[in-house]
Design a protein around this motif. Structure first.
Motif, mmCIF file in Angstrom:
data_model
loop_
_atom_site.group_PDB
_atom_site.id
_atom_site.type_symbol
_atom_site.label_atom_id
_atom_site.label_comp_id
_atom_site.label_asym_id
_atom_site.label_seq_id
_atom_site.Cartn_x
_atom_site.Cartn_y
_atom_site.Cartn_z
ATOM 1 N N LYS A 86 0.832 -1.211 0.000
ATOM 2 C CA LYS A 86 0.000 0.000 0.000
ATOM 3 C C LYS A 86 0.860 1.252 0.000
ATOM 4 O O LYS A 86 0.520 2.237 -0.657
ATOM 5 C CB LYS A 86 -0.945 -0.014 1.190
ATOM 6 C CG LYS A 86 -2.063 -1.031 1.016
ATOM 7 C CD LYS A 86 -3.002 -1.063 2.183
ATOM 8 C CE LYS A 86 -4.066 -2.125 1.918
ATOM 9 N NZ LYS A 86 -4.942 -2.318 3.042
ATOM 10 N N LEU A 87 1.977 1.213 0.717
ATOM 11 C CA LEU A 87 2.888 2.355 0.726
ATOM 12 C C LEU A 87 3.471 2.581 -0.667
ATOM 13 O O LEU A 87 3.533 3.720 -1.142
ATOM 14 C CB LEU A 87 4.004 2.140 1.747
ATOM 15 C CG LEU A 87 5.021 3.278 1.893
ATOM 16 C CD1 LEU A 87 4.334 4.553 2.376
ATOM 17 C CD2 LEU A 87 6.127 2.874 2.854
ATOM 18 N N GLU A 89 2.109 1.728 -3.491
ATOM 19 C CA GLU A 89 1.022 2.259 -4.321
ATOM 20 C C GLU A 89 0.815 3.743 -4.053
ATOM 21 O O GLU A 89 0.635 4.531 -4.986
ATOM 22 C CB GLU A 89 -0.287 1.502 -4.046
ATOM 23 C CG GLU A 89 -0.301 0.089 -4.575
ATOM 24 C CD GLU A 89 -1.530 -0.692 -4.128
ATOM 25 O OE1 GLU A 89 -2.436 -0.097 -3.481
ATOM 26 O OE2 GLU A 89 -1.607 -1.892 -4.424
ATOM 27 N N LYS A 90 0.844 4.117 -2.777
ATOM 28 C CA LYS A 90 0.641 5.519 -2.411
ATOM 29 C C LYS A 90 1.779 6.387 -2.951
ATOM 30 O O LYS A 90 1.538 7.480 -3.471
ATOM 31 C CB LYS A 90 0.550 5.642 -0.883
ATOM 32 C CG LYS A 90 0.095 6.981 -0.407
ATOM 33 C CD LYS A 90 -1.344 7.233 -0.752
ATOM 34 C CE LYS A 90 -1.836 8.504 -0.127
ATOM 35 N NZ LYS A 90 -3.184 8.830 -0.516
ATOM 36 N N GLU A 93 1.312 6.744 -6.667
ATOM 37 C CA GLU A 93 0.225 7.673 -6.955
ATOM 38 C C GLU A 93 0.655 9.114 -6.690
ATOM 39 O O GLU A 93 0.378 10.016 -7.488
ATOM 40 C CB GLU A 93 -1.009 7.316 -6.112
ATOM 41 C CG GLU A 93 -2.167 8.266 -6.275
ATOM 42 C CD GLU A 93 -2.740 8.322 -7.679
ATOM 43 O OE1 GLU A 93 -3.400 9.335 -8.002
ATOM 44 O OE2 GLU A 93 -2.539 7.381 -8.466
ATOM 45 N N THR A 94 1.361 9.336 -5.589
ATOM 46 C CA THR A 94 1.834 10.684 -5.261
ATOM 47 C C THR A 94 2.823 11.183 -6.320
ATOM 48 O O THR A 94 2.760 12.349 -6.741
ATOM 49 C CB THR A 94 2.481 10.705 -3.858
ATOM 50 O OG1 THR A 94 1.525 10.241 -2.905
ATOM 51 C CG2 THR A 94 2.949 12.094 -3.484
ATOM 52 N N GLN A 97 0.874 12.195 -9.379
ATOM 53 C CA GLN A 97 0.232 13.494 -9.178
ATOM 54 C C GLN A 97 1.253 14.628 -9.252
ATOM 55 O O GLN A 97 0.968 15.685 -9.838
ATOM 56 C CB GLN A 97 -0.487 13.525 -7.824
ATOM 57 C CG GLN A 97 -1.713 12.650 -7.765
ATOM 58 C CD GLN A 97 -2.315 12.579 -6.372
ATOM 59 O OE1 GLN A 97 -1.743 13.072 -5.406
ATOM 60 N NE2 GLN A 97 -3.482 11.963 -6.264
#
Length: 156
Positions: A86-87, A89-90, A93-94, A97
């Motif tokens: 999850k980290l 993925e985050k 994603e960051t 962005q």
């Protein structure tokens, strides 16, 4: 660190063997001794059997505790793996962005730079035109001076 007692002989396996040896010895002793003495030996065997059961119980509980610890560690590893996924993925994603924002800023800056470059181009074009006009004016003044100098010589 995982602990497994499966590979080790448990005390419950070795204790009955000792109890069998003790029983065999007590049978030999019964054969050779009096009735009172044999009844005392039977009473001594009872604590050995209960201690054997206690040792088996402790061994079983220790094995269960080790299994619980190993199960807990497996769950901890799953939690850490999920967290890491999850980290990642985050972070991905960051970063995506941030790239989008960076490209948006690049586009805005490019538009502003284009406007400023067009203004600069106009200013440079005006400067070139003024430079040509200045050169023409200087040339005209040079011809005028020459003309005046010739006319003064002819009058003198």
């Amino acid at each position: 660190m995982d602990f497994y007692f499966d590979d080790l002989p448990s005390t419950s396996q070795s204790t009955p063997k000792k109890a069998q040896d003790d029983t065999q010895m007590s049978e030999d002793a019964e054969f050779n001794s009096s009735k009172d003495r044999s009844s005392n030996m039977s009473m001594c065997e009872v604590p050995e059997q209960s201690s054997s059961l206690g040792i088996e119980d402790i061994s079983r509980r220790a094995q269960e505790t080790v299994e619980d610890i190993n199960h807990s560690r497996t769950n901890d590893q799953k939690v850490m793996d999920d967290f890491q996924e999850k980290l990642a993925e985050k972070v991905t994603e960051t970063c995506r962005q941030m790239k989008e924002h960076m490209y948006t800023v690049y586009e805005e800056n490019s538009d502003e730079m284009q406007v400023k470059l067009q203004e600069l181009s106009k200013v440079l074009e005006s400067c070139s035109k003024l430079n040509r006009e200045l050169l023409e004016a200087a040339q005209a003044l040079a011809f005028l001076r020459e003309g005046l100098a010739m006319s003064q010589r002819s009058e003198s």
